[in-house]
Design an enzyme around this catalytic site. Structure first.
Site, PDB file in Angstrom:
ATOM      1  N   GLU A   1       0.876  -1.136  -0.086  1.00 11.97           N
ATOM      2  CA  GLU A   1      -0.064   0.117   0.143  1.00 11.97           C
ATOM      3  C   GLU A   1       0.679   1.137   0.044  1.00 11.97           C
ATOM      4  O   GLU A   1       1.767   1.301   0.756  1.00 11.97           O
ATOM      5  CB  GLU A   1      -1.030   0.100   1.288  1.00 11.97           C
ATOM      6  CG  GLU A   1      -1.734  -0.977   1.710  1.00 11.97           C
ATOM      7  CD  GLU A   1      -2.467  -1.253   2.724  1.00 11.97           C
ATOM      8  OE1 GLU A   1      -3.876  -1.475   2.838  1.00 11.97           O
ATOM      9  OE2 GLU A   1      -1.795  -0.582   3.924  1.00 11.97           O
ATOM     10  N   CYS A   2       0.644   2.154  -0.997  1.00 11.79           N
ATOM     11  CA  CYS A   2       1.095   3.490  -0.868  1.00 11.79           C
ATOM     12  C   CYS A   2       2.605   3.420  -0.892  1.00 11.79           C
ATOM     13  O   CYS A   2       3.348   3.282  -1.772  1.00 11.79           O
ATOM     14  CB  CYS A   2       0.550   4.377   0.282  1.00 11.79           C
ATOM     15  SG  CYS A   2       0.714   6.172   0.213  1.00 11.79           S
TER      16      CYS A   2
END
Length: 440
Positions: free
Chosen positions: A316-317
């Protein structure tokens, strides 16, 4: 709940000071944070030594928020609100701190920073009281307020609002917390945070009526715990200064799904842990550590080979940026990364696609099945030349494609909460357990 009219009112400092004061009294305390914020819970956890949990109605839904609250085991729970009390998604009160208070019937204490007004401050409080019914506002606390101003304002505010003023926190150097592009510095980056919060707690013992504040609290529900499954897989979880954005519920959900979590550091360790069946690369600040991550080439190569072999992974991210070919640091210098994906991470001057959104899958993948939608959240200044196109992101009439989603991978900028309606953690653990069997 400790809340305020707007960000910048000192909610985190007051929350941590109160948590420290209650801990010093020998109380078993647990903390929560409204919304998708990762950083404030780190401060709570540093003070208490136990995980702080998010309460996010958009990401979790009402059932998920109630489930998180139902697992509280302390004798007292303290919730730090987000933004202003009524500020929710898309210019509404949806997913606001007020809606969390409404969902779980939590009394709220309003933190005020008085500056340049007196009776008008009372008018603002009255406006908050009448904006929604019930408002759940149960008291006031003055922050960054000199003793003489508190002596003047307290009777005025109590007379005009009917709410008790529970005390004040005077201006204190120890109460000032530094910030950067994603908000406050993380707890580990602030020098002598424990000493600072101890000083704030000592001050609150002198100038805040803590027993009166405690007396406002409502009754919680009996604690219940998720049933843990027998361990059936091992998932490596990156956790260090570059990868530090976790929802405590996500880690618990993975454990309850039968995963043993093995923590490691892409900054310091030379390779992935041995005998793992999955990889979790959460968000954080890889851009601030781009050179160190790049120079740890053996770790990057270990990650690249593992994903090429089909190891189930969620990134994620910040984790998504680490998987790219290159990532710019804060000065604009590009550094080679793991290279499992083909893009280049680069710095921008503003938040990109900031806020809540919904992801919809058009094919089956590691976390989502065809046609399913899941709530998510984005909060990043860095962007990528290739954001993927396997998922459809939508918000406020706008849509775009993003993410790399395959039977063994979720890699995208949007952050996910595993405590919502879809069994994301179980699907991740299921695929990891299958990997273990296939590679035994």
């Amino acid at each position: 709940m400790l809340t305020a009219m707007q960000s910048g009112s000192g909610k985190t400092t007051v929350t941590c000071g109160l948590l420290e004061a209650l801990k010093r009294r020998g109380m078993a305390v647990e903390s929560f944070k409204c919304g998708p914020d990762y950083i404030d819970p780190m401060f709570h956890e540093t003070v208490l030594g136990v995980p702080s949990r998010n309460l996010d109605l958009f990401l979790q839904g009402e059932a998920g928020v109630r489930r998180t609250l139902s697992r509280q085991r302390g004798e007292f729970g303290l919730v730090e609100a987000a933004m202003g009390f009524y500020d929710g998604a898309g210019g509404t009160t949806d997913a606001s701190a007020w809606q969390v208070a409404e969902t779980a019937d939590i009394p709220a204490v309003l933190i005020l920073r008085p500056s340049g007004s007196s009776v008008t401050l009372a008018a603002q409080v009255r406006g908050l009281q009448s904006f929604r019914s019930p408002s759940h506002l149960a008291g006031l606390l003055l922050n960054n307020c000199k003793p003489s101003l508190h002596a003047y304002l307290a009777p005025l505010l109590e007379r005009e609002t009917g709410l008790p003023v529970l005390g004040f926190l005077p201006p204190m150097e120890e109460a000032v917390l530094g910030s950067r592009h994603l908000g406050l510095l993380t707890a580990g980056e602030i020098e002598d945070l424990s000493g600072r919060m101890e000083a704030v707690a000592r001050q609150m013992e002198e100038t805040v009526d803590i027993p009166a504040l405690l007396a406002l609290a409502g009754e919680g529900t009996a604690a219940s715990a998720g049933a843990a499954s027998p361990v059936r897989c091992r998932i490596a979880v990156a956790r260090d200064g570059a990868f530090c954005f976790f929802y405590a519920d996500n880690l618990d959900a993975l454990r309850e799904a039968g995963a043993e979590l093995v923590f490691f550091s892409p900054l310091r360790d030379r390779a992935l842990p041995e005998d793992i069946d999955g990889l979790y690369l959460a968000g954080g600040y890889p851009e601030l550590h781009a050179r160190t991550l790049s120079e740890n080439r053996s770790m990057g190569e270990s990650v690249r080979r593992a994903l090429a072999a089909g190891l189930p992974a969620v990134a994620e991210c910040g984790g998504f940026l680490y998987l790219q070919k290159t990532l710019e640091d804060g000065g604009g210098t590009p550094w080679p990364m793991a290279g499992a994906l083909g893009g280049a991470g680069f710095r921008t001057e503003r938040l990109q696609r900031f806020g809540y959104l919904t992801l919809t899958a058009e094919t089956d993948s590691l976390l989502l099945r065809r046609g399913e939608s899941v709530p998510a959240h984005e909060f990043h200044y860095w962007d990528c030349t290739d954001n993927g196109g396997d998922l459809l992101a939508q918000k406020a009439g706008r849509s775009w494609r993003c993410g790399a989603a395959s039977p063994a991978l979720y890699a995208a900028f949007p952050h996910l909460h595993f405590g919502g309606e879809l069994p994301l953690a179980r699907r991740f653990a299921d695929r990891a357990a299958r990997w273990r069997k296939e590679n035994a």
